[in-house]
Motif scaffolding. Sequence first.
Motif, mmCIF file in Angstrom:
data_model
loop_
_atom_site.group_PDB
_atom_site.id
_atom_site.type_symbol
_atom_site.label_atom_id
_atom_site.label_comp_id
_atom_site.label_asym_id
_atom_site.label_seq_id
_atom_site.Cartn_x
_atom_site.Cartn_y
_atom_site.Cartn_z
ATOM 1 N N PHE A 129 0.777 -1.076 -0.030
ATOM 2 C CA PHE A 129 0.068 -0.037 -0.181
ATOM 3 C C PHE A 129 0.749 1.225 -0.059
ATOM 4 C CE2 PHE A 129 0.612 -1.071 4.460
ATOM 5 C CZ PHE A 129 1.070 0.158 5.132
ATOM 6 N N LEU A 130 0.142 2.412 -0.144
ATOM 7 C CA LEU A 130 1.033 3.747 -0.471
ATOM 8 C C LEU A 130 0.375 4.565 0.852
ATOM 9 C CD1 LEU A 130 0.449 4.457 -3.942
ATOM 10 C CD2 LEU A 130 2.661 4.048 -2.966
ATOM 11 N N VAL A 131 1.621 5.085 1.469
ATOM 12 C CA VAL A 131 1.534 5.965 2.504
ATOM 13 C C VAL A 131 2.068 7.134 2.541
ATOM 14 C CG1 VAL A 131 2.964 4.895 4.021
ATOM 15 C CG2 VAL A 131 0.874 6.377 5.195
ATOM 16 N N LYS A 132 1.843 8.493 2.979
ATOM 17 C CA LYS A 132 2.678 9.670 2.916
ATOM 18 C C LYS A 132 3.376 9.620 4.018
ATOM 19 C CE LYS A 132 0.235 12.918 -0.021
ATOM 20 N NZ LYS A 132 -0.485 14.325 -0.071
ATOM 21 N N ASN A 133 4.737 9.803 3.926
ATOM 22 C CA ASN A 133 5.843 9.872 5.229
ATOM 23 C C ASN A 133 6.127 11.201 5.691
ATOM 24 O OD1 ASN A 133 7.523 9.259 7.177
ATOM 25 N ND2 ASN A 133 9.081 8.489 5.942
ATOM 26 N N LYS A 134 5.589 11.621 6.773
ATOM 27 C CA LYS A 134 5.981 13.122 7.412
ATOM 28 C C LYS A 134 7.444 13.227 7.208
ATOM 29 C CE LYS A 134 4.756 15.923 11.185
ATOM 30 N NZ LYS A 134 6.427 16.380 11.667
ATOM 31 N N GLU A 135 8.341 12.168 7.538
ATOM 32 C CA GLU A 135 9.626 12.478 7.749
ATOM 33 C C GLU A 135 10.350 12.428 6.332
ATOM 34 O OE1 GLU A 135 11.452 12.487 11.021
ATOM 35 O OE2 GLU A 135 9.206 12.942 10.894
ATOM 36 N N GLU A 136 9.769 12.291 5.301
ATOM 37 C CA GLU A 136 10.453 12.451 3.913
ATOM 38 C C GLU A 136 9.410 13.604 3.221
ATOM 39 O OE1 GLU A 136 11.069 8.708 1.787
ATOM 40 O OE2 GLU A 136 10.853 7.511 3.656
ATOM 41 N N GLU A 137 9.295 14.607 3.674
ATOM 42 C CA GLU A 137 8.570 15.618 3.217
ATOM 43 C C GLU A 137 7.102 15.256 2.475
ATOM 44 O OE1 GLU A 137 11.421 17.458 0.215
ATOM 45 O OE2 GLU A 137 12.594 18.340 1.967
ATOM 46 N N HIS A 138 6.629 14.447 3.310
ATOM 47 C CA HIS A 138 5.137 13.952 2.755
ATOM 48 C C HIS A 138 5.190 13.300 1.378
ATOM 49 C CE1 HIS A 138 3.243 15.617 6.291
ATOM 50 N NE2 HIS A 138 3.755 16.658 6.227
ATOM 51 N N ARG A 139 6.176 12.768 1.029
ATOM 52 C CA ARG A 139 6.386 11.758 -0.240
ATOM 53 C C ARG A 139 5.602 10.469 0.020
ATOM 54 N NH1 ARG A 139 11.807 13.030 -0.175
ATOM 55 N NH2 ARG A 139 12.558 14.745 -1.635
ATOM 56 N N ALA A 140 4.900 10.011 -1.044
ATOM 57 C CA ALA A 140 4.152 8.718 -0.931
ATOM 58 C C ALA A 140 5.155 7.647 -1.078
ATOM 59 C CB ALA A 140 3.029 8.494 -1.808
ATOM 60 N N VAL A 141 5.238 6.795 -0.146
ATOM 61 C CA VAL A 141 6.078 5.649 -0.206
ATOM 62 C C VAL A 141 5.230 4.364 -0.155
ATOM 63 C CG1 VAL A 141 7.984 6.887 1.003
ATOM 64 C CG2 VAL A 141 6.304 5.599 2.476
ATOM 65 N N MET A 142 6.112 3.414 -0.727
ATOM 66 C CA MET A 142 5.321 2.128 -0.962
ATOM 67 C C MET A 142 5.780 1.207 0.258
ATOM 68 S SD MET A 142 3.276 0.586 -3.285
ATOM 69 C CE MET A 142 3.488 1.097 -4.759
ATOM 70 N N VAL A 143 4.904 0.726 0.809
ATOM 71 C CA VAL A 143 5.119 -0.242 2.085
ATOM 72 C C VAL A 143 4.771 -1.629 1.834
ATOM 73 C CG1 VAL A 143 4.599 -0.676 4.552
ATOM 74 C CG2 VAL A 143 4.792 1.821 3.580
ATOM 75 N N LYS A 144 5.337 -2.709 2.038
ATOM 76 C CA LYS A 144 5.079 -4.297 1.939
ATOM 77 C C LYS A 144 4.425 -4.664 3.311
ATOM 78 C CE LYS A 144 8.587 -5.502 -1.568
ATOM 79 N NZ LYS A 144 9.657 -6.570 -1.594
ATOM 80 N N TYR A 145 3.376 -5.406 3.260
ATOM 81 C CA TYR A 145 2.840 -5.799 4.347
ATOM 82 C C TYR A 145 3.855 -6.717 5.185
ATOM 83 C CZ TYR A 145 -1.940 -4.000 3.174
ATOM 84 O OH TYR A 145 -3.007 -3.503 3.105
ATOM 85 N N GLU A 146 4.639 -7.534 4.427
ATOM 86 C CA GLU A 146 5.671 -8.486 5.008
ATOM 87 C C GLU A 146 6.686 -7.825 5.826
ATOM 88 O OE1 GLU A 146 8.595 -9.263 1.328
ATOM 89 O OE2 GLU A 146 7.030 -10.712 1.740
#
Length: 241
Positions: A129-146
Amino acid sequence: MIKCIAIDDQYSSLAGLQKYIEDTPNMRLVQQFTDPVTALRELASSETVDVIFMDVEMPQISGLELAKAIRFRTRKLIFTTSHEQYAFDAFEAAGDAYLLKPYSYAKFATTITRLFGHEMMGGTNEEYFLVKNKEEEHRAVMVKYEDIIAFESFHNYIKLHTVTKVIIAYLSLKDVREQLSIKKGFIQLHRGYIVAIDKILYIDGTRITMNNHISFTVGDIYHHEFKSFISEKLIISSRKK
């Protein structure tokens, strides 16, 4: 690259959608329209795109009517509207998804991952899934469930602990429960944590420690779930002492 078209007579809605697309890896907005009549004329003979985002209530031609004319020009069709009552009609018009305004980036990203996840990362839709990371200037990062160890409530945010880093996202644990695929492999035993079962390091009484050394005591309201979890997973010898 997932090519997108947006059709909405509200400039503010288009601007918000454009920002979401820009913040999402491997997506590009190729055209946008505020006039559905112009969209009908130009898209009737245009190249096929990957997804069209379309408002329902628009002047002269509704999104439901426009969809009948241009549905064949897109692989996926996502309706966007402020009115929940159009949900059934949207799917009757061959819509693949329905976003109820105002929708969050989390809801947008979850929808895109469900429809295009295998193209964005080369796997099945439920792996990422994609989520915005506050620590990376709110860039959307891809996260693996695993890779997830735990979701931790953190003021108005959550800390998403993974095996490689901690992501701070403007979400709640309620958002996590409702919008992500955590029914299998995750458990909530404290009001402030949802954890990956396979990342539990050890359990000492009612104290749970994760493999990144996050530790918490099972909350009072979760004792029933905890007892069920222990009785199902704990192996005990059948020999008499």
